[in-house]
Design an enzyme around this catalytic site. Sequence first.
Site, PDB file in Angstrom:
ATOM      1  N   LYS A 142      78.631  16.341  53.838  1.00  0.00           N
ATOM      2  CA  LYS A 142      79.549  15.877  55.083  1.00  0.00           C
ATOM      3  C   LYS A 142      79.700  14.298  55.244  1.00  0.00           C
ATOM      4  O   LYS A 142      78.966  13.456  54.590  1.00  0.00           O
ATOM      5  CB  LYS A 142      78.838  16.073  56.622  1.00  0.00           C
ATOM      6  CG  LYS A 142      79.159  17.841  56.580  1.00  0.00           C
ATOM      7  CD  LYS A 142      78.704  18.492  57.798  1.00  0.00           C
ATOM      8  CE  LYS A 142      78.818  19.959  57.934  1.00  0.00           C
ATOM      9  NZ  LYS A 142      78.345  20.599  58.988  1.00  0.00           N
ATOM     10  N   ARG A 154      72.323  25.302  54.938  1.00  0.00           N
ATOM     11  CA  ARG A 154      73.921  25.600  54.534  1.00  0.00           C
ATOM     12  C   ARG A 154      74.256  24.566  53.379  1.00  0.00           C
ATOM     13  O   ARG A 154      74.463  23.538  53.971  1.00  0.00           O
ATOM     14  CB  ARG A 154      74.433  25.718  55.559  1.00  0.00           C
ATOM     15  CG  ARG A 154      75.974  26.439  55.417  1.00  0.00           C
ATOM     16  CD  ARG A 154      76.890  26.472  56.460  1.00  0.00           C
ATOM     17  NE  ARG A 154      78.128  27.020  56.363  1.00  0.00           N
ATOM     18  CZ  ARG A 154      79.143  26.231  55.918  1.00  0.00           C
ATOM     19  NH1 ARG A 154      78.834  25.073  55.554  1.00  0.00           N
ATOM     20  NH2 ARG A 154      80.261  27.017  55.598  1.00  0.00           N
TER      21      ARG A 154
END
Length: 265
Positions: free
Chosen positions: A210, A245
């Site tokens: 991210k 994840r």
Amino acid sequence: MKPPVIMGVVNVTPDSFSDGGLFLDADNAVAHGERLVEEGADILDLGGESTRPGSDAVPEAEELRRVVPVIERLAGVEARLSIDTTKLVVAKAALDAGVSIVNDVSGFRFEPELAGLVADAGADCVLMHMLGEPRTMQEDPRYDDVVADVKAFLEERLRFAVSEGVPEERVWLDPGIGFGKTVEHNLELLRRLDEIAAIGCPVVVGTSRKSFLGRLAGGRAESERLPGTIATNVMALERGGTVFRVHDVAQVRDALTVAAATLAR
Ligand code: HH2
């Protein structure tokens, strides 16, 4: 569930932020899923709609067309399958095709009927915190206390799911790293993840590649964010995270296995 549980990401999309277009073709998506299972994924999370900041919703028919054939072909792998969707119709088709987990980044806000579907199917669900919707979530996000606000939201969503018939032990919670959060909000949530874990449900953590990792490391592109991904997942394990994840299953699996042995809890 004994942490670390590794959830490998399979994005069947043209526009996901780090791997858009790579696995839009069903053959590529299936091969990628099989590779992630070989690398040690316990769960494959399949998605047909990007939720990156600024993204628009994908029509139902298109999302179905992307994910259902891939699920059907992955149904026999040695891992559980999860569908990353906010849509009732997509979740229903995915459950029929073989998934046993519904990962809803809206936490049953966009289509509340999803709760009843999950209850009837006897599936597990991931309820995630997001501020508003992907199109606008990164426009000046604000909280009184990000951890307390996210925790209160997740507790309310848990109560809602249970009121719709989902057994509490089938609900996993996710603070939604990057979904309507500044760099500092993300760091605060990771630093105090134990407060989210104290709710008592398994905690899902999604930091993989991210943008805040790129920014903190001096401007790294998506493909250069594995070190930051590992650092944050190890921290999250230490603070009570359960399900991780990630896109880079092999490397994160090794890091978390070593970290878990060191913690030996
Ligand atoms: N992050 C993304 C998508 N789904 N689901 C949960 N539960 N938690 C997350 O942190 C999470 C998620 C974003 O990552 P990715 O799927 O790689 O990107 P895109 O949304 O652009 O497809």
